[in-house]
Design an enzyme around this catalytic site. Structure first.
Site, PDB file in Angstrom:
ATOM      1  N   HIS A  17     -32.890   2.380 -37.006  1.00  0.00           N
ATOM      2  CA  HIS A  17     -33.965   3.568 -37.330  1.00  0.00           C
ATOM      3  C   HIS A  17     -34.375   3.762 -38.473  1.00  0.00           C
ATOM      4  O   HIS A  17     -33.760   3.163 -39.433  1.00  0.00           O
ATOM      5  CB  HIS A  17     -33.386   4.710 -36.543  1.00  0.00           C
ATOM      6  CG  HIS A  17     -32.113   5.390 -36.914  1.00  0.00           C
ATOM      7  ND1 HIS A  17     -30.738   4.665 -37.088  1.00  0.00           N
ATOM      8  CD2 HIS A  17     -31.755   6.620 -37.679  1.00  0.00           C
ATOM      9  CE1 HIS A  17     -30.065   5.607 -37.735  1.00  0.00           C
ATOM     10  NE2 HIS A  17     -30.606   6.720 -38.178  1.00  0.00           N
ATOM     11  N   ASP A  59     -30.662   6.734 -45.014  1.00  0.00           N
ATOM     12  CA  ASP A  59     -29.382   5.846 -45.261  1.00  0.00           C
ATOM     13  C   ASP A  59     -29.167   4.765 -44.431  1.00  0.00           C
ATOM     14  O   ASP A  59     -27.944   4.037 -44.368  1.00  0.00           O
ATOM     15  CB  ASP A  59     -28.154   7.124 -44.809  1.00  0.00           C
ATOM     16  CG  ASP A  59     -28.297   7.414 -43.427  1.00  0.00           C
ATOM     17  OD1 ASP A  59     -29.189   7.590 -42.949  1.00  0.00           O
ATOM     18  OD2 ASP A  59     -27.255   7.875 -42.784  1.00  0.00           O
ATOM     19  N   HIS A  72     -34.167   6.334 -40.870  1.00  0.00           N
ATOM     20  CA  HIS A  72     -33.522   7.385 -41.643  1.00  0.00           C
ATOM     21  C   HIS A  72     -33.050   6.607 -42.830  1.00  0.00           C
ATOM     22  O   HIS A  72     -32.557   5.500 -42.856  1.00  0.00           O
ATOM     23  CB  HIS A  72     -32.288   7.903 -41.022  1.00  0.00           C
ATOM     24  CG  HIS A  72     -32.869   9.080 -39.894  1.00  0.00           C
ATOM     25  ND1 HIS A  72     -31.562   9.167 -38.880  1.00  0.00           N
ATOM     26  CD2 HIS A  72     -34.061   9.380 -39.750  1.00  0.00           C
ATOM     27  CE1 HIS A  72     -32.230  10.318 -37.876  1.00  0.00           C
ATOM     28  NE2 HIS A  72     -33.417  10.384 -38.532  1.00  0.00           N
TER      29      HIS A  72
END
Length: 320
Positions: A103, A107, A105
């Site tokens: 995904h 991180d 994000h």
């Protein structure tokens, strides 16, 4: 800012994961090796970004058995991870053919620029659902092949709108991304959609989970069942509290028995709550639960004097 941006995600991390993270302080997490061969097909490299919400750090997985392999997630863009991934690939004589992102994000995607800088041939081989910036799209059910590994994509939104899990066919295992963690529970954007995705993941029958954060999940089906049960119990507690308040208010001639989120939290957890726990964790989490229950048709709200007040649509419980 993308849908469900970092402000929402950081808030959500304090919401749905808060009680679990209180029980799992970072210092008590099991130590994970920086580089570890987890199975003949899966090599884990830690993202070097340990923290309260990233646990021991983002897990990046090199998958396959041959010289050419794929990698799932890229960490946060920490220089130490870049050095570690470079030396690991060099020492093992491995090249990368695909980069799969669970995904959007940071991180999980932060290491992409460094990978492209080190390995320019990957510039057209970055795959993500809802692709952007030259990335290639991932379609639900899409299959990626490298020697020794067949990886099938599963769209599983909830933690984020673009979240993907990946099934490793040869091991009946799943890379769970952030939908299911190795320790504690995940933050979610949309609780109902996340729970539906967990049921979809459950239906795959995969026994082992390789999470994006935390240790390997030895019994993935049991972990998912526990997550679903925990959320169902929290929902039931909200419903019981609203139903009890409705009965009490109706006995005083007030029909709806509506409550603000603040009143609901006080009724459930008492008045002696720490203000930060209340405002940063419990109230936002209860808001998320109420949103799901509203989508299920169990609760609704009215606005009185500028305040949103929630009430149960049908008193489905007679519990005190």
């Amino acid at each position: 800012m993308k849908r469900g941006g970092y402000r929402q995600i950081n808030k959500a991390l304090n919401i749905s994961a808060f009680e679990n993270y209180l029980d799992i302080q970072h210092d008590h997490l099991p130590k994970l090796n920086d580089v570890e061969q987890l199975s003949p097909r899966v090599l884990r490299v830690l993202g070097q970004n340990a923290g309260k919400f990233t646990l021991q750090g983002t897990n990046t997985y090199i998958v396959g058995t041959g010289r050419e392999r794929l990698i799932i997630d890229t960490g946060q863009g920490i220089p130490e991870w870049t050095d570690l991934i470079s030396s690991t690939l060099r020492d093992s004589a491995i090249t990368l053919s695909h980069v799969l992102l669970t995904h959007w994000h940071g991180d999980h995607t932060g290491g992409v620029p460094d990978l492209i800088r080190l390995y320019p041939h990957l510039s057209n081989s970055i795959f993500k659902h809802s692709s952007s910036n030259g990335q290639q799209p991932i379609i639900d059910g899409q299959v990626f092949h490298v020697e020794g590994a067949t990886v099938r994509a599963m769209h599983s939104p909830g933690h984020s709108h673009d979240h993907m899990c990946f099934i490793l066919e040869e091991e009946n295992a799943m890379f769970t991304g952030d939908n299911v963690l190795g320790h504690g529970t995940s933050a979610v954007e949309l609780l109902g959609i996340w729970m539906a995705s967990l049921r979809l993941m459950q239906s795959s029958g995969c026994r082992v989970g390789y999470p994006a954060h935390g240790a390997v999940i030895a019994d993935l089906l049991a972990k998912i069942a526990g997550e679903l049960d925990q959320k169902a119990r929290r929902e039931a507690r909200v419903v019981r509290t609203l139903a009890r308040n409705k009965r009490e208010e109706q006995s005083k001639g007030r029909s709806k028995g509506s409550m603000t989120v603040q009143e609901l939290v006080t009724a459930m957890h008492g008045k002696g709550l720490d203000d930060q726990v209340r405002t940063m964790a419990l109230e936002p989490f209860i808001n998320e639960v109420l949103g799901k229950l509203a989508g299920d048709g169990c609760v609704a709200f009215e606005v009185r004097r500028g305040e949103k007040r929630w009430f149960i649509v049908n008193d489905v419980t007679s519990s005190p």
